[in-house]
Design a protein around this motif. Sequence first.
Motif, PDB file in Angstrom:
ATOM      1  N   TYR A 297      73.987  89.882  54.554  1.00  0.00           N
ATOM      2  CA  TYR A 297      74.389  90.617  53.357  1.00  0.00           C
ATOM      3  C   TYR A 297      75.102  91.883  53.815  1.00  0.00           C
ATOM      4  N   PRO A 298      76.245  92.206  53.222  1.00  0.00           N
ATOM      5  CA  PRO A 298      76.961  93.410  53.651  1.00  0.00           C
ATOM      6  C   PRO A 298      76.229  94.680  53.250  1.00  0.00           C
ATOM      7  N   THR A 299      76.346  95.693  54.090  1.00  0.00           N
ATOM      8  CA  THR A 299      75.836  97.011  53.733  1.00  0.00           C
ATOM      9  C   THR A 299      76.886  97.697  52.857  1.00  0.00           C
ATOM     10  N   PRO A 300      76.573  98.041  51.612  1.00  0.00           N
ATOM     11  CA  PRO A 300      77.566  98.681  50.740  1.00  0.00           C
ATOM     12  C   PRO A 300      78.047 100.005  51.326  1.00  0.00           C
TER      13      PRO A 300
ATOM     14  N   ILE B  27      67.272 100.219  57.465  1.00  0.00           N
ATOM     15  CA  ILE B  27      67.117  99.890  56.051  1.00  0.00           C
ATOM     16  C   ILE B  27      66.149  98.714  55.942  1.00  0.00           C
ATOM     17  N   HIS B  28      65.143  98.857  55.079  1.00  0.00           N
ATOM     18  CA  HIS B  28      64.117  97.830  54.931  1.00  0.00           C
ATOM     19  C   HIS B  28      63.857  97.539  53.457  1.00  0.00           C
ATOM     20  N   ASN B  29      63.221  96.405  53.219  1.00  0.00           N
ATOM     21  CA  ASN B  29      62.834  96.044  51.864  1.00  0.00           C
ATOM     22  C   ASN B  29      61.870  97.082  51.293  1.00  0.00           C
TER      23      ASN B  29
ATOM     24  N   THR C 214      73.503  97.193  45.838  1.00  0.00           N
ATOM     25  CA  THR C 214      74.068  96.279  44.849  1.00  0.00           C
ATOM     26  C   THR C 214      74.833  95.197  45.596  1.00  0.00           C
ATOM     27  N   LEU C 215      74.337  93.970  45.506  1.00  0.00           N
ATOM     28  CA  LEU C 215      74.889  92.857  46.274  1.00  0.00           C
ATOM     29  C   LEU C 215      75.579  91.865  45.362  1.00  0.00           C
ATOM     30  N   ASP C 216      76.746  91.404  45.782  1.00  0.00           N
ATOM     31  CA  ASP C 216      77.447  90.363  45.039  1.00  0.00           C
ATOM     32  C   ASP C 216      76.869  88.995  45.392  1.00  0.00           C
ATOM     33  N   ARG C 217      77.056  88.054  44.490  1.00  0.00           N
ATOM     34  CA  ARG C 217      76.584  86.684  44.699  1.00  0.00           C
ATOM     35  C   ARG C 217      77.297  86.088  45.922  1.00  0.00           C
ATOM     36  N   GLN C 218      76.516  85.561  46.874  1.00  0.00           N
ATOM     37  CA  GLN C 218      77.092  84.998  48.098  1.00  0.00           C
ATOM     38  C   GLN C 218      76.682  83.554  48.342  1.00  0.00           C
ATOM     39  N   PHE C 219      75.483  83.181  47.897  1.00  0.00           N
ATOM     40  CA  PHE C 219      74.973  81.854  48.217  1.00  0.00           C
ATOM     41  C   PHE C 219      74.702  81.061  46.939  1.00  0.00           C
ATOM     42  N   GLU C 220      74.666  79.743  47.058  1.00  0.00           N
ATOM     43  CA  GLU C 220      74.487  78.885  45.897  1.00  0.00           C
ATOM     44  C   GLU C 220      73.165  79.125  45.189  1.00  0.00           C
TER      45      GLU C 220
ATOM     46  N   LYS D  35      73.258  91.650  42.082  1.00  0.00           N
ATOM     47  CA  LYS D  35      71.832  91.936  42.047  1.00  0.00           C
ATOM     48  C   LYS D  35      71.565  93.265  42.722  1.00  0.00           C
ATOM     49  N   ASP D  36      70.744  94.084  42.084  1.00  0.00           N
ATOM     50  CA  ASP D  36      70.324  95.354  42.679  1.00  0.00           C
ATOM     51  C   ASP D  36      69.049  95.129  43.484  1.00  0.00           C
ATOM     52  N   LEU D  37      69.092  95.508  44.736  1.00  0.00           N
ATOM     53  CA  LEU D  37      67.957  95.326  45.635  1.00  0.00           C
ATOM     54  C   LEU D  37      67.426  96.701  46.034  1.00  0.00           C
TER      55      LEU D  37
END
Length: 211
Positions: free
Chosen positions: A27-30, A157-159, A186-192, A199-201
């Motif tokens: 996942y990219p780091t914004p 960066i951690h959960n 804030t991550l864009d949809r990447q996987f099926e 999605k905000d993580l």
Amino acid sequence: MGDRRALETRLAVVAGFENPQARLEQYPTPPDIAAHVVHLADLQGDIDGRTVVDLGTGTGMLALGAALRGPARVVGVELDAEALSTARDNEQRVGTTTPIHWLRGDATRAPLCDRTVDGSGTTVLMNPPFGAQHGRRGADRAFLRTASELADVSYSIHNQGSREFVESFAEDEGGEVTHAFGATLTLDRQFEFHEEETKDLDTEVFRIRWT
């Protein structure tokens, strides 16, 4: 020392993964989060004139951010050859003058010497996998262990909800968490298997001083 928002603007041109791999939690780091982490590290004197290592650099976001703040050198370690190729392209997009060494390798077994030999000090910046994928539980622990071996100080960066684990790990390895703050990725949809377009993580960022 530069402005955080100016740094975020410079990093906005960084391209993400062309073919992200779920098993590697790519996942990219914004750019806003990367700019925040790098700016804090700069304020603490952990960038200028030092060696900065980005473990699991992906397409180079944290490494490139650090390179814009005057380190002696930057090393980006990444297992995925395609991601490293994108990182090299991103270096041209951002236009840094600091030497960046893109190194293909396993960040949990980074082929680097412990600490620096020239006395400048080493800072690790990283957005490690959270261990959310099957079989990857504890993935961030291995990254922290590498950081403890290489660096005088690290930013990771951690959960959300990781503070007790990170503090306990740092204490066991002779380190100390000196700063901690929350951040929303804030991550864009990447996987099926992703059901939403974005999605905000909720995450937590930690600065650890290693001894």
